[in-house]
Design an enzyme around this catalytic site. Structure first.
Site, PDB file in Angstrom:
ATOM      1  N   HIS A   1      -8.401  -4.980   0.752  1.00 11.11           N
ATOM      2  CA  HIS A   1      -7.123  -4.281   0.717  1.00 11.11           C
ATOM      3  C   HIS A   1      -6.051  -5.056   1.491  1.00 11.11           C
ATOM      4  O   HIS A   1      -6.189  -5.313   2.688  1.00 11.11           O
ATOM      5  CB  HIS A   1      -7.303  -2.890   1.329  1.00 11.11           C
ATOM      6  CG  HIS A   1      -6.101  -2.011   1.230  1.00 11.11           C
ATOM      7  ND1 HIS A   1      -5.670  -1.465   0.040  1.00 11.11           N
ATOM      8  CD2 HIS A   1      -5.234  -1.565   2.177  1.00 11.11           C
ATOM      9  CE1 HIS A   1      -4.598  -0.724   0.260  1.00 11.11           C
ATOM     10  NE2 HIS A   1      -4.298  -0.774   1.545  1.00 11.11           N
TER      11      HIS A   1
ATOM     12  N   SER B   1       0.836  -1.198   0.000  1.00 10.02           N
ATOM     13  CA  SER B   1       0.000   0.000   0.000  1.00 10.02           C
ATOM     14  C   SER B   1       0.873   1.251   0.000  1.00 10.02           C
ATOM     15  O   SER B   1       1.693   1.454  -0.885  1.00 10.02           O
ATOM     16  CB  SER B   1      -0.961  -0.037   1.187  1.00 10.02           C
ATOM     17  OG  SER B   1      -1.959   0.957   1.068  1.00 10.02           O
TER      18      SER B   1
ATOM     19  N   ASP C   1     -10.994  -4.110  -2.895  1.00 16.50           N
ATOM     20  CA  ASP C   1     -10.316  -2.997  -2.222  1.00 16.50           C
ATOM     21  C   ASP C   1     -11.259  -1.797  -2.097  1.00 16.50           C
ATOM     22  O   ASP C   1     -11.753  -1.285  -3.089  1.00 16.50           O
ATOM     23  CB  ASP C   1      -9.066  -2.586  -3.011  1.00 16.50           C
ATOM     24  CG  ASP C   1      -8.080  -1.769  -2.195  1.00 16.50           C
ATOM     25  OD1 ASP C   1      -8.526  -0.982  -1.342  1.00 16.50           O
ATOM     26  OD2 ASP C   1      -6.868  -1.933  -2.402  1.00 16.50           O
TER      27      ASP C   1
END
Length: 327
Positions: free
Chosen positions: A277, A104, A221
């Site tokens: 995510h 991320s 996500d």
């Protein structure tokens, strides 16, 4: 007869010698940069690094910037990148080259090292999990911790103001489609990283020098807006619709950072996996990440002991790793 016996003994010794060669001779280290609200010592990231190291035979390191979770929210990215650059340059283990795995927001640090780090060790492959490469249109969910009170306060201010840019890390890669002029003038990090305003050929050359780029997007996500930013896809300037695929963005068509060059050379792998995510299965780790950590293992052995050490998949069948603490 004597010659045959000698040949058999020689072959046996040769095979045993191969088996005793350390597997690190066939691999290079990798470095992990964790996401927002996380730290290297937290279970998911620690487990992720350890598993990939064990499976690949490559030494894995998770590099912490500052104190981890707090600084991941509050330290501006140019400073985070400078700290990370200094750390990798001091690691003798990386001198001959290494691979980067970004989780991320950690991709921003990783790419900052790749593009901005003068005199750093060479980066061979870059493996990105849910990276906000083209920007995000909203701040990731924070929660109710003390740092989130500060985040909420800062969000009430202008996101592209100097104060917010210096005190809220995600503001450095927020790209509001309907506010591009302010983004160009005020955003301190992403326009530089993506060569959007002042083109720097060195940044492009360094990015394009990668042997391989793996871009992993998660189907469910809800943290990245849009989720396609993990593939360098994004909204067109001035509009919230549609989400353009990477190949239709100006970053790609004008080849600002060398993404188009790499893609046309077959060096970019666009991967979509199920899950939220940073929620990745062991099987997806095996299929999409592991091969890039053992790319130099041209003399990989096929002995049973080697195979059982590198690929103990049966004991992990169906297992998932959660690498984002706020999911």
């Amino acid at each position: 007869m004597a010659f045959k016996s000698f040949l058999m003994i020689y072959s046996f010794i040769f095979i045993i010698s191969l088996a005793l060669i350390p597997r690190t001779a066939y691999s290079i280290p990798f470095v992990v940069f964790h996401g927002i609200s996380d730290s290297c010592g937290i279970g998911g990231v620690k487990r992720f690094t350890t598993l990939l190291s064990n499976w690949s035979g490559s030494q894995g390191y998770c590099i912490e910037i500052g104190n981890g979770a707090w600084d991941s929210w509050t330290m501006p990215f140019l400073k985070q990148t400078a700290i990370a650059c200094d750390k990798v340059k001091k690691m003798s283990e990386l001198r001959e080259g290494y691979n980067i795995i970004g989780l991320s927001q950690g991709n921003m640090v990783g790419r900052g090292i790749l593009e901005f780090c003068e005199g750093g060790p060479p980066v061979r492959n870059f493996i990105s999990l849910a990276g906000p490469h083209a920007g995000i249109a909203s701040v990731p969910f924070c929660g109710s911790a003390l740092v989130c009170i500060l985040v909420d306060f800062l969000l009430q201010l202008a996101v592209y103001s100097n104060y917010v840019q210096e005190h809220l890390a995600p503001a450095s890669y927020i790209k509001i489609p309907s506010d591009i002029d302010e983004y160009d003038k005020g955003c301190k990090f992403l326009p530089k990283l993506n060569n959007e305003i002042h083109r720097n050929s060195t940044y492009k050359e360094r990015f394009a020098s990668l042997q391989g780029l793996v871009l992993i997007m998660f189907e469910q996500d809800r943290i990245l807006v849009p989720k396609e930013t993990a593939w360098f896809g994004y909204f067109p300037d001035g509009s919230w619709t549609p989400v353009l695929p990477a190949q239709e963005t100006t970053l790609y068509t004008e080849d600002r950072i060398g993404l188009k060059t790499m893609d046309e050379a077959g060096k970019v792998k666009f991967v979509k996996v199920s899950g939220r995510h940073l929620e990745i299965s062991y099987s997806d780790m095996k299929e999409y990440i592991l091969p890039y950590l053992v790319e130099n293992a041209t003399a990989k052995l096929s002995t049973s002991s080697e195979s059982s050490h590198v690929c103990p998949w049966s004991e992990h069948k169906g297992e998932m790793l959660q690498l984002y603490t706020a999911n």
